[in-house]
Design an enzyme around this catalytic site. Sequence first.
Site, PDB file in Angstrom:
ATOM      1  N   LYS A 292      -6.295  18.349  69.069  1.00 31.51           N
ATOM      2  CA  LYS A 292      -6.588  19.573  68.329  1.00 31.51           C
ATOM      3  C   LYS A 292      -7.777  20.306  68.947  1.00 31.51           C
ATOM      4  O   LYS A 292      -7.703  21.496  69.251  1.00 31.51           O
ATOM      5  CB  LYS A 292      -6.895  19.260  66.868  1.00 31.51           C
TER       6      LYS A 292
ATOM      7  N   ASP B  72      -4.688  21.560  62.604  1.00 31.31           N
ATOM      8  CA  ASP B  72      -5.730  21.038  61.729  1.00 31.31           C
ATOM      9  C   ASP B  72      -5.122  20.835  60.338  1.00 31.31           C
ATOM     10  O   ASP B  72      -3.899  20.878  60.165  1.00 31.31           O
ATOM     11  CB  ASP B  72      -6.927  21.977  61.698  1.00 31.31           C
TER      12      ASP B  72
END
Length: 227
Positions: A127, A146
């Site tokens: 991420k 996320d």
Amino acid sequence: MARESQRAKRERAVEICRRMGELYPDAQSALSFSNPFELVICVMLSAQTTDAAVNRVTPELFRRWPDAQSMAGTDPDEVGEVIRTIGFWRAKAQHCVEASQIIVSDFGGEVPRTMEELTKLPGVGRKTANIVLNKAYGVVDGIAVDTHVYRLATRFGLTKAPTPLAAEQDLLKILPHELWGSVNEQWIHFGRDTCTARAPKCAGCPMADICPSAGQPDRYTKQRKTK
């Protein structure tokens, strides 16, 4: 919603992205940063913490350690004193120093530009690496998933994956590459404004007619509780 074909799911996913683009054509990160080093540190610090909380500590953090070279030579406890108001500050302080040391020793003081190299840094997963590549270098190598993106992807019926990392792979399969880069920021804004974690605003939602979870606000929460 009846079981849909992969083609229909792709078309629905693309339509969701189209509408997101209309809602948030200029979506930008809420984190304050001015270079790749600051960005990687900011995103690392933002895990399990609000962007606003990160922005409150980074001015002093970067005043004292403006680059990897300076941060690599400091004591993690000193960094911890500056960032102690954010979640998991001890581990994050350690990661800041260790990542800086690797940036200096292995990459000549410059934040690396590939997924493989970025994810070698302590505290940096896919991420964070996706965000850094996209925002610092204009490289779209994946989708930064996320908690907001994961929640929306689940509610939209685009994934049943048990983790954000696995959900990213589902999204990559159904969305064309040219849409990957805009997903994170646009979906974060939508997740904060409309499809919130506890009380999604399904009534009047611009995605309601194509969202299988519309009118079922507990669907995501119940799924999370069973894991």
